[in-house]
Design a protein around this motif. Sequence first.
Motif, PDB file in Angstrom:
ATOM      1  N   ASP A  74     161.403  42.283  83.154  1.00  0.00           N
ATOM      2  CA  ASP A  74     161.362  41.303  82.065  1.00  0.00           C
ATOM      3  C   ASP A  74     159.939  41.097  81.549  1.00  0.00           C
ATOM      4  N   LYS A  75     158.964  41.030  82.440  1.00  0.00           N
ATOM      5  CA  LYS A  75     157.569  40.846  82.017  1.00  0.00           C
ATOM      6  C   LYS A  75     157.045  42.075  81.279  1.00  0.00           C
ATOM      7  N   ASP A  76     157.418  43.269  81.764  1.00  0.00           N
ATOM      8  CA  ASP A  76     156.983  44.491  81.084  1.00  0.00           C
ATOM      9  C   ASP A  76     157.583  44.593  79.685  1.00  0.00           C
ATOM     10  N   ILE A  77     158.871  44.287  79.552  1.00  0.00           N
ATOM     11  CA  ILE A  77     159.526  44.335  78.241  1.00  0.00           C
ATOM     12  C   ILE A  77     158.920  43.286  77.308  1.00  0.00           C
ATOM     13  N   GLU A  78     158.645  42.105  77.824  1.00  0.00           N
ATOM     14  CA  GLU A  78     158.014  41.051  77.026  1.00  0.00           C
ATOM     15  C   GLU A  78     156.636  41.501  76.529  1.00  0.00           C
ATOM     16  N   PHE A  79     155.862  42.149  77.396  1.00  0.00           N
ATOM     17  CA  PHE A  79     154.550  42.669  77.016  1.00  0.00           C
ATOM     18  C   PHE A  79     154.685  43.717  75.905  1.00  0.00           C
ATOM     19  N   LEU A  80     155.631  44.642  76.071  1.00  0.00           N
ATOM     20  CA  LEU A  80     155.840  45.678  75.056  1.00  0.00           C
ATOM     21  C   LEU A  80     156.258  45.073  73.722  1.00  0.00           C
ATOM     22  N   GLN A  81     157.127  44.078  73.743  1.00  0.00           N
ATOM     23  CA  GLN A  81     157.563  43.446  72.494  1.00  0.00           C
ATOM     24  C   GLN A  81     156.427  42.682  71.827  1.00  0.00           C
ATOM     25  N   LYS A  82     155.616  42.007  72.625  1.00  0.00           N
ATOM     26  CA  LYS A  82     154.500  41.228  72.079  1.00  0.00           C
ATOM     27  C   LYS A  82     153.515  42.121  71.330  1.00  0.00           C
ATOM     28  N   TRP A  83     153.229  43.294  71.865  1.00  0.00           N
ATOM     29  CA  TRP A  83     152.218  44.178  71.291  1.00  0.00           C
ATOM     30  C   TRP A  83     152.816  45.415  70.622  1.00  0.00           C
ATOM     31  N   ARG A  84     154.089  45.372  70.292  1.00  0.00           N
ATOM     32  CA  ARG A  84     154.813  46.520  69.742  1.00  0.00           C
ATOM     33  C   ARG A  84     154.066  47.247  68.619  1.00  0.00           C
ATOM     34  N   GLU A  85     153.457  46.505  67.727  1.00  0.00           N
ATOM     35  CA  GLU A  85     152.777  47.102  66.573  1.00  0.00           C
ATOM     36  C   GLU A  85     151.499  47.856  66.956  1.00  0.00           C
ATOM     37  N   LYS A  86     150.929  47.560  68.116  1.00  0.00           N
ATOM     38  CA  LYS A  86     149.667  48.182  68.513  1.00  0.00           C
ATOM     39  C   LYS A  86     149.834  49.228  69.611  1.00  0.00           C
ATOM     40  N   ILE A  87     151.068  49.436  70.067  1.00  0.00           N
ATOM     41  CA  ILE A  87     151.330  50.376  71.154  1.00  0.00           C
ATOM     42  C   ILE A  87     151.915  51.664  70.578  1.00  0.00           C
ATOM     43  N   PRO A  88     151.422  52.826  71.007  1.00  0.00           N
ATOM     44  CA  PRO A  88     151.958  54.094  70.504  1.00  0.00           C
ATOM     45  C   PRO A  88     153.459  54.244  70.816  1.00  0.00           C
ATOM     46  N   SER A  89     154.158  54.938  69.941  1.00  0.00           N
ATOM     47  CA  SER A  89     155.606  55.097  70.095  1.00  0.00           C
ATOM     48  C   SER A  89     155.976  55.869  71.356  1.00  0.00           C
ATOM     49  N   LYS A  90     155.094  56.734  71.850  1.00  0.00           N
ATOM     50  CA  LYS A  90     155.428  57.474  73.075  1.00  0.00           C
ATOM     51  C   LYS A  90     155.609  56.523  74.262  1.00  0.00           C
ATOM     52  N   ILE A  91     155.041  55.331  74.171  1.00  0.00           N
ATOM     53  CA  ILE A  91     155.221  54.336  75.230  1.00  0.00           C
ATOM     54  C   ILE A  91     156.428  53.452  74.935  1.00  0.00           C
ATOM     55  N   THR A  92     156.517  52.928  73.720  1.00  0.00           N
ATOM     56  CA  THR A  92     157.619  52.013  73.403  1.00  0.00           C
ATOM     57  C   THR A  92     158.972  52.711  73.384  1.00  0.00           C
ATOM     58  N   GLU A  93     159.012  54.001  73.068  1.00  0.00           N
ATOM     59  CA  GLU A  93     160.282  54.710  72.963  1.00  0.00           C
ATOM     60  C   GLU A  93     160.633  55.526  74.200  1.00  0.00           C
ATOM     61  N   ASN A  94     159.629  56.015  74.935  1.00  0.00           N
ATOM     62  CA  ASN A  94     159.907  56.915  76.051  1.00  0.00           C
ATOM     63  C   ASN A  94     159.171  56.560  77.339  1.00  0.00           C
ATOM     64  N   GLY A  95     158.421  55.473  77.351  1.00  0.00           N
ATOM     65  CA  GLY A  95     157.636  55.128  78.534  1.00  0.00           C
ATOM     66  C   GLY A  95     158.498  54.790  79.741  1.00  0.00           C
ATOM     67  N   LYS A  96     157.999  55.125  80.896  1.00  0.00           N
ATOM     68  CA  LYS A  96     158.704  54.827  82.137  1.00  0.00           C
ATOM     69  C   LYS A  96     157.995  53.678  82.831  1.00  0.00           C
ATOM     70  N   PRO A  97     158.629  52.900  83.616  1.00  0.00           N
ATOM     71  CA  PRO A  97     159.994  53.036  84.085  1.00  0.00           C
ATOM     72  C   PRO A  97     161.031  52.535  83.090  1.00  0.00           C
ATOM     73  N   TRP A  98     160.626  51.837  82.032  1.00  0.00           N
ATOM     74  CA  TRP A  98     161.554  51.414  80.975  1.00  0.00           C
ATOM     75  C   TRP A  98     160.815  51.353  79.655  1.00  0.00           C
ATOM     76  N   HIS A  99     161.566  51.206  78.598  1.00  0.00           N
ATOM     77  CA  HIS A  99     160.991  51.168  77.252  1.00  0.00           C
ATOM     78  C   HIS A  99     161.869  50.312  76.369  1.00  0.00           C
ATOM     79  N   LEU A 100     161.424  50.088  75.144  1.00  0.00           N
ATOM     80  CA  LEU A 100     162.187  49.233  74.212  1.00  0.00           C
ATOM     81  C   LEU A 100     163.370  49.974  73.626  1.00  0.00           C
TER      82      LEU A 100
END
Length: 95
Positions: free
Chosen positions: A69-95
Motif C-alpha cells: 500500500d505504501k509503495d503504490i501510494e508513493f507511485l501514485q503521488k509521483w506518477r508524473e515524475k516517474i518513468p513508465s518502465k517503473i509505473t507500468e512494469n516495476g517489480k514487485p508491483w506497479h500501477l
Amino acid sequence: MRRSMLDILACPIDKYYPLELFEIDTTNDSTIDDTVISEGILFCSQCSRFYPIIEEIPVMLPDDLRDKDKDIEFLQKWREKIPSKITENGKPWHL
C-alpha cells in the motif's frame, strides 16, 4: 540520501550494481557540495525492481517485507515524475 551513496548501493535481491537513480525532489548542501535526494527512486535494471527514497531514506527491503500500500501510494503521488518502465512494469508491483 546523498547522491554519493550510489557508489555503495546494490540491489538486495540480485546484488546488481550500479542502480539507476531517478531524482524527484533534491536539495544542494553547499558545505559538502553534494546533492541530497529527499524523494526519488532507485531502480535495478537487471531485475526491474524499484526502491523508493522517502524523506531521504532509501527503502531497500526484500519483496516479502515491503508494504504494498505504501509503495503504490508513493507511485501514485509521483506518477508524473516517474518513468513508465517503473509505473507500468516495476517489480514487485506497479500501477
